[in-house]
Design an enzyme around this catalytic site. Structure first.
Site, PDB file in Angstrom:
ATOM      1  N   CYS A   2     -12.821   2.844  -3.865  1.00  0.00           N
ATOM      2  CA  CYS A   2     -14.096   2.889  -4.566  1.00  0.00           C
ATOM      3  C   CYS A   2     -13.930   3.629  -5.907  1.00  0.00           C
ATOM      4  O   CYS A   2     -13.150   4.562  -6.013  1.00  0.00           O
ATOM      5  CB  CYS A   2     -15.188   3.590  -3.787  1.00  0.00           C
ATOM      6  SG  CYS A   2     -15.451   2.922  -2.148  1.00  0.00           S
ATOM      7  N   ARG A  27      -9.576   0.092  -7.605  1.00  0.00           N
ATOM      8  CA  ARG A  27      -9.824   1.027  -6.499  1.00  0.00           C
ATOM      9  C   ARG A  27     -10.693   0.424  -5.410  1.00  0.00           C
ATOM     10  O   ARG A  27     -10.874   1.015  -4.348  1.00  0.00           O
ATOM     11  CB  ARG A  27     -10.496   2.293  -7.036  1.00  0.00           C
ATOM     12  CG  ARG A  27      -9.600   3.094  -7.963  1.00  0.00           C
ATOM     13  CD  ARG A  27     -10.316   4.325  -8.416  1.00  0.00           C
ATOM     14  NE  ARG A  27     -10.529   5.245  -7.314  1.00  0.00           N
ATOM     15  CZ  ARG A  27      -9.845   6.348  -7.121  1.00  0.00           C
ATOM     16  NH1 ARG A  27      -8.892   6.669  -7.947  1.00  0.00           N
ATOM     17  NH2 ARG A  27     -10.114   7.139  -6.105  1.00  0.00           N
ATOM     18  N   TRP A  74     -15.016  -0.451  -1.925  1.00  0.00           N
ATOM     19  CA  TRP A  74     -14.103  -0.976  -0.911  1.00  0.00           C
ATOM     20  C   TRP A  74     -14.753  -0.612   0.410  1.00  0.00           C
ATOM     21  O   TRP A  74     -14.884   0.567   0.752  1.00  0.00           O
ATOM     22  CB  TRP A  74     -12.734  -0.315  -1.043  1.00  0.00           C
ATOM     23  CG  TRP A  74     -11.691  -0.889  -0.138  1.00  0.00           C
ATOM     24  CD1 TRP A  74     -10.935  -2.013  -0.347  1.00  0.00           C
ATOM     25  CD2 TRP A  74     -11.268  -0.368   1.126  1.00  0.00           C
ATOM     26  NE1 TRP A  74     -10.088  -2.224   0.702  1.00  0.00           N
ATOM     27  CE2 TRP A  74     -10.262  -1.239   1.632  1.00  0.00           C
ATOM     28  CE3 TRP A  74     -11.648   0.731   1.902  1.00  0.00           C
ATOM     29  CZ2 TRP A  74      -9.629  -1.027   2.856  1.00  0.00           C
ATOM     30  CZ3 TRP A  74     -11.021   0.936   3.119  1.00  0.00           C
ATOM     31  CH2 TRP A  74     -10.016   0.063   3.579  1.00  0.00           C
ATOM     32  N   ASN A 100     -17.900   8.187  -3.005  1.00  0.00           N
ATOM     33  CA  ASN A 100     -16.579   7.819  -2.476  1.00  0.00           C
ATOM     34  C   ASN A 100     -16.296   8.743  -1.306  1.00  0.00           C
ATOM     35  O   ASN A 100     -16.585   9.938  -1.393  1.00  0.00           O
ATOM     36  CB  ASN A 100     -15.473   8.053  -3.506  1.00  0.00           C
ATOM     37  CG  ASN A 100     -15.473   7.026  -4.598  1.00  0.00           C
ATOM     38  OD1 ASN A 100     -16.243   6.073  -4.563  1.00  0.00           O
ATOM     39  ND2 ASN A 100     -14.610   7.238  -5.584  1.00  0.00           N
ATOM     40  N   GLY A 101     -15.673   8.214  -0.259  1.00  0.00           N
ATOM     41  CA  GLY A 101     -15.349   9.048   0.898  1.00  0.00           C
ATOM     42  C   GLY A 101     -16.085   8.542   2.117  1.00  0.00           C
ATOM     43  O   GLY A 101     -16.600   7.420   2.137  1.00  0.00           O
ATOM     44  N   GLU A 481      10.406  -2.508   1.932  1.00  0.00           N
ATOM     45  CA  GLU A 481       9.573  -2.546   0.725  1.00  0.00           C
ATOM     46  C   GLU A 481       9.471  -3.969   0.173  1.00  0.00           C
ATOM     47  O   GLU A 481       8.392  -4.408  -0.245  1.00  0.00           O
ATOM     48  CB  GLU A 481      10.148  -1.567  -0.313  1.00  0.00           C
ATOM     49  CG  GLU A 481       9.497  -1.596  -1.689  1.00  0.00           C
ATOM     50  CD  GLU A 481       8.005  -1.278  -1.701  1.00  0.00           C
ATOM     51  OE1 GLU A 481       7.439  -0.939  -0.656  1.00  0.00           O
ATOM     52  OE2 GLU A 481       7.392  -1.423  -2.771  1.00  0.00           O
ATOM     53  N   LYS A 485       5.955  -5.957  -0.226  1.00  0.00           N
ATOM     54  CA  LYS A 485       5.483  -6.539  -1.499  1.00  0.00           C
ATOM     55  C   LYS A 485       5.055  -7.984  -1.283  1.00  0.00           C
ATOM     56  O   LYS A 485       3.999  -8.403  -1.755  1.00  0.00           O
ATOM     57  CB  LYS A 485       6.575  -6.494  -2.583  1.00  0.00           C
ATOM     58  CG  LYS A 485       6.883  -5.157  -3.188  1.00  0.00           C
ATOM     59  CD  LYS A 485       5.809  -4.584  -4.082  1.00  0.00           C
ATOM     60  CE  LYS A 485       4.805  -3.759  -3.348  1.00  0.00           C
ATOM     61  NZ  LYS A 485       5.028  -2.385  -3.063  1.00  0.00           N
ATOM     62  N   GLU A 488       1.746  -8.185   0.878  1.00  0.00           N
ATOM     63  CA  GLU A 488       0.466  -7.725   0.338  1.00  0.00           C
ATOM     64  C   GLU A 488      -0.038  -8.567  -0.820  1.00  0.00           C
ATOM     65  O   GLU A 488      -1.247  -8.661  -1.002  1.00  0.00           O
ATOM     66  CB  GLU A 488       0.485  -6.232   0.005  1.00  0.00           C
ATOM     67  CG  GLU A 488       1.343  -5.800  -1.157  1.00  0.00           C
ATOM     68  CD  GLU A 488       1.200  -4.297  -1.432  1.00  0.00           C
ATOM     69  OE1 GLU A 488       2.155  -3.728  -1.971  1.00  0.00           O
ATOM     70  OE2 GLU A 488       0.157  -3.691  -1.131  1.00  0.00           O
ATOM     71  N   HIS A 504      20.008  -8.083  17.985  1.00  0.00           N
ATOM     72  CA  HIS A 504      19.330  -7.525  19.157  1.00  0.00           C
ATOM     73  C   HIS A 504      17.958  -8.169  19.379  1.00  0.00           C
ATOM     74  O   HIS A 504      17.128  -7.623  20.092  1.00  0.00           O
ATOM     75  CB  HIS A 504      19.203  -5.999  19.014  1.00  0.00           C
ATOM     76  CG  HIS A 504      20.531  -5.326  18.917  1.00  0.00           C
ATOM     77  ND1 HIS A 504      21.410  -5.255  19.982  1.00  0.00           N
ATOM     78  CD2 HIS A 504      21.176  -4.729  17.872  1.00  0.00           C
ATOM     79  CE1 HIS A 504      22.515  -4.623  19.606  1.00  0.00           C
ATOM     80  NE2 HIS A 504      22.400  -4.311  18.322  1.00  0.00           N
ATOM     81  N   LYS A 603      -6.333   0.299  -4.161  1.00  0.00           N
ATOM     82  CA  LYS A 603      -5.175   1.034  -4.679  1.00  0.00           C
ATOM     83  C   LYS A 603      -4.971   2.364  -3.964  1.00  0.00           C
ATOM     84  O   LYS A 603      -3.864   2.715  -3.597  1.00  0.00           O
ATOM     85  CB  LYS A 603      -5.364   1.258  -6.181  1.00  0.00           C
ATOM     86  CG  LYS A 603      -4.219   1.996  -6.847  1.00  0.00           C
ATOM     87  CD  LYS A 603      -2.956   1.178  -6.829  1.00  0.00           C
ATOM     88  CE  LYS A 603      -1.769   1.889  -7.435  1.00  0.00           C
ATOM     89  NZ  LYS A 603      -0.518   1.221  -7.046  1.00  0.00           N
TER      90      LYS A 603
HETATM   91  O1  M6R Z   1      -0.930   6.645  -3.409  1.00  0.00           O
HETATM   92  P1  M6R Z   1       0.047   6.621  -2.268  1.00  0.00           P
HETATM   93  O2  M6R Z   1       1.437   6.490  -2.699  1.00  0.00           O
HETATM   94  O3  M6R Z   1      -0.151   7.768  -1.313  1.00  0.00           O
HETATM   95  O4  M6R Z   1      -0.327   5.295  -1.469  1.00  0.00           O
HETATM   96  C1  M6R Z   1       0.292   4.966  -0.269  1.00  0.00           C
HETATM   97  C2  M6R Z   1       0.054   3.517   0.092  1.00  0.00           C
HETATM   98  O5  M6R Z   1      -1.303   3.272   0.287  1.00  0.00           O
HETATM   99  C3  M6R Z   1       0.592   2.562  -0.979  1.00  0.00           C
HETATM  100  O6  M6R Z   1       1.937   2.774  -1.237  1.00  0.00           O
HETATM  101  C4  M6R Z   1       0.395   1.093  -0.539  1.00  0.00           C
HETATM  102  O7  M6R Z   1       1.194   0.817   0.574  1.00  0.00           O
HETATM  103  C5  M6R Z   1       0.707   0.150  -1.705  1.00  0.00           C
HETATM  104  N1  M6R Z   1      -0.321  -0.834  -1.826  1.00  0.00           N
HETATM  105  C6  M6R Z   1       1.984  -0.593  -1.527  1.00  0.00           C
HETATM  106  O8  M6R Z   1       2.236  -1.465  -2.578  1.00  0.00           O
END
Ligand code: M6R
Length: 608
Positions: A2, A27, A74, A100-101, A481, A485, A488, A504, A603
């Site tokens: 948010c 956000r 969000w 927010n929160g 990772e 990527k 997501e 395995h 984000k």
């Molecule tokens: O801001 P942070 O690094 O703590 O965020 C952690 C995850 O939410 C963040 O890395 C998320 O997995 C990304 N969208 C990955 O691309």
């Protein structure tokens, strides 16, 4: 998650709010809304979906005024719907709130308010705040917000406007970031600095528990007991360019291309005469000698950098190092005592799971260090010391430059701690430092090189619905990772696995069209990876190999080869991940996905 913007001043408030929300849309992007004070009271306008829906509505039917608040959401409590979009208002429409929160006791509060006859218009937790403020209001908005906040449990950054106070916003913060931007006869409020950059870089970061009154000409800050407190005005180092796309089609692509600069900036000044210099952290070498274990806590991409960090730290410090998903740490009874040094890794510095895990660790006496990208955010504020990554603002939801900068930071931290803990190894340090210093040019070369090849590769496999990514040791996290990527931003299922584990179980998935991305740079596990690739080829699987330039064996085995420059094996995850970011990016764009704002995500995840 948010985004929050508030404005008081001579400009068209709607315009400032919409432009500000556009910079914050990463956000949260389920719905958005504004409340603007005009001649006939506080007027709300909200719309489901992307911000452009709200902007179009305001274009068609403008809300004109010089004070307003805006929010991009969000969803947590209540589905994305116009009635659940912020701002929320009191029954008489005089109070408007953005938040927010999460208000954890909202069910109790809602029950209590409903029993007193209040009718709710939404399913959100936030609406309680608007009703509470209205019930406590007796002409003094600050007092009413203070009384309302005292009833809340959970986390909040909130901004409250009242129709009878045309030159006042009351703001409060606990657990979610909030800052005030100072202009000339105008002031701003926001959840991060980017919406303020066109107007001002002078900011006040509110501390935990603080409230503030903001009018055009004055800002006053109060502690949780409503005692006025002095505030510090800071100058943000961010520039407007850093928060714009700069000619790239997406922020993600821009940020991938910023990695040479991000890594260079993270290393800058921290290597002196071939040695790592972490004096900026003011670490107490004597106190560090009592450290017996390290615990790394993080989420998502930051967790994968921590997994590389674990290998590096164990190698250099010889201290047993655990790597924890922060969301698991809190509930798994980890053994924490003053002999533990906890390292929290976060791009945003606001991830609720990481922050809460950190608080638990501190509560049990652990020492704490942060690796973080956002100056002044909550995680660094909670730690004893912070090694800032200097990647600049990361706007794309998929983390890229923050990851490689975190990996560079871990290389420094591992060498620096190793030395402080009495395990210096000059030759080793010189070798790795040389490898680190070569990185920016090598990443640049990678990015200027075979992008066409990666694009072709993305095209070739874009219709596939499942991918496997494999790697070993330093590059097992690279596999995780790379898979994250792809998942997501393209919504294609992908799994990361240690190469040696294929036999395995997962090898059963392999048949003629099943693609595996194998990360296989030169280093101690290359031979084993080659064997793992051979096992897949023997079962007629398709293999895309990421290998070091000139690796003939990898070339012969690969259905598709992506080459990275020769490097020290410790730094290979920083190079190997770059083509995987591009592969995910081009796959997603070819599938027409919204790369910078993938569905269901935000984000910065400020709820647990
Ligand atoms: O801001 P942070 O690094 O703590 O965020 C952690 C995850 O939410 C963040 O890395 C998320 O997995 C990304 N969208 C990955 O691309």
């Amino acid at each position: 998650m948010c985004g929050i913007v508030g404005y008081l001043g001579p400009r068209d408030a709607s315009k400032v709010l919409i432009e500000g929300l556009a910079r914050l849309e990463y956000r949260g992007y389920d719905s958005a809304g504004v409340a603007v004070l005009n001649g006939s009271g506080l007027k709300l306008r909200r719309a489901v979906g992307r911000l452009r829906n709200l902007a179009d509505s305001l274009k068609a039917d403008p809300l004109v005024g010089h004070m307003g608040i805006g929010h991009t959401r969000w969803a947590t409590h209540g589905a994305p719907a116009e009635k659940n979009a912020h701002p929320h208002s009191s029954e008489d429409g005089k109070v408007a709130v953005i938040h927010n929160g999460i208000i954890e006791n909202y069910r109790d509060l809602k029950g209590e308010l409903q029993a007193a006859g209040v009718r709710f218009a939404s399913e959100t937790d936030t609406e309680c705040i608007a009703h509470l403020v209205a019930r406590h209001y007796q002409g003094d908005l600050l007092a009413a917000v203070h009384a309302a906040v005292k009833r809340l449990h959970g986390a909040w950054a909130l901004v409250v406007a009242h129709a009878d106070h045309p030159d006042l916003l009351v703001v409060a913060r606990r657990g979610s970031p909030l800052l005030i931007g100072l202009g000339q006869s105008e002031n701003f409020v926001a959840s991060d600095v980017t919406p303020l950059l066109p107007y001002t870089r002078q900011v006040i970061y509110l501390d935990e528990g603080q409230l503030a009154t903001v009018s055009r000409g004055q800002v006053r800050v109060f502690d949780a007991a409503l005692k006025p407190v002095a505030h510090k005005v800071e100058t943000s180092e961010l520039t407007l360019d850093a928060a714009e796309k700069g000619g790239f089609e997406h922020f993600m692509l821009k940020e991938i291309h910023e990695q040479p600069v991000a890594v260079e900036a993270t290393l800058r000044g921290r290597i002196q005469g071939g040695r790592v210099d972490l004096s900026e952290l003011s670490l107490d070498a004597a106190a560090l000698k009592s450290v017996r274990r390290l615990q790394l806590i993080a989420c998502g991409t930051s967790l994968y950098s921590a997994m590389v960090g674990k290998y590096l730290l164990e190698q250099r410090t010889a201290l047993p190092t655990e790597c924890w998903s922060a969301s698991e740490y809190r509930y798994a009874d980890p053994v924490i005592d003053p002999s533990v040094l906890v390292i929290a890794i976060s791009q945003s510095g606001e991830t609720a799971d990481t922050l809460e895990a950190l608080r638990l660790a501190r509560g049990r006496g652990a020492r704490t260090i942060a690796i973080c990208n956002v100056m002044g955010s909550s995680i660094p504020r909670t730690c004893d010391a912070t090694l800032y990554t200097r990647a600049g603002p990361e706007i794309g939801v998929a983390s890229t430059k923050a990851y490689t900068a975190q990996l560079a930071a871990f290389e420094l931290l591992a060498l620096g701690l190793g030395r402080l803990l009495g395990r210096p190894d000059d030759a080793e340090e010189a070798r790795v430092v040389k490898g680190l210093e070569a990185l920016p040019a090598q990443i640049r070369r990678l990015l200027d090189g075979d992008i066409v090849g990666v694009k072709r590769c993305a095209k070739r496999y874009q219709s596939v619905t499942n991918f496997m990514y494999i790697g070993r040791h330093f590059n097992y996290p690279t596999a995780l990772e790379g898979a994250l990527k792809l998942k997501e931003i393209s919504y294609i299922h992908a799994e990361g696995y240690p190469g040696g584990e294929m036999k395995h179980g997962p090898l059963a998935l392999v048949e003629g069209t099943f693609p595996t991305i194998a990360i296989c740079p030169r280093g101690r596990t290359r031979e084993k990876m080659i064997s793992n690739i051979q096992e897949i080829k023997a079962r007629k699987g398709v293999v895309v190999v990421v290998a070091t330039e000139g690796d003939q064996e990898a070339r012969e085995l690969a259905d598709y080869l992506i080459e990275i420059p020769p490097c020290e094996e410790e730094v290979s995850p920083i190079l190997a991940v770059v083509p995987l970011q591009l592969l995910a990016y081009y796959t997603a764009t070819q599938l027409g996905r919204d790369v910078d704002k993938p569905r269901n995500l935000a984000k910065s995840v400020t709820v647990e």
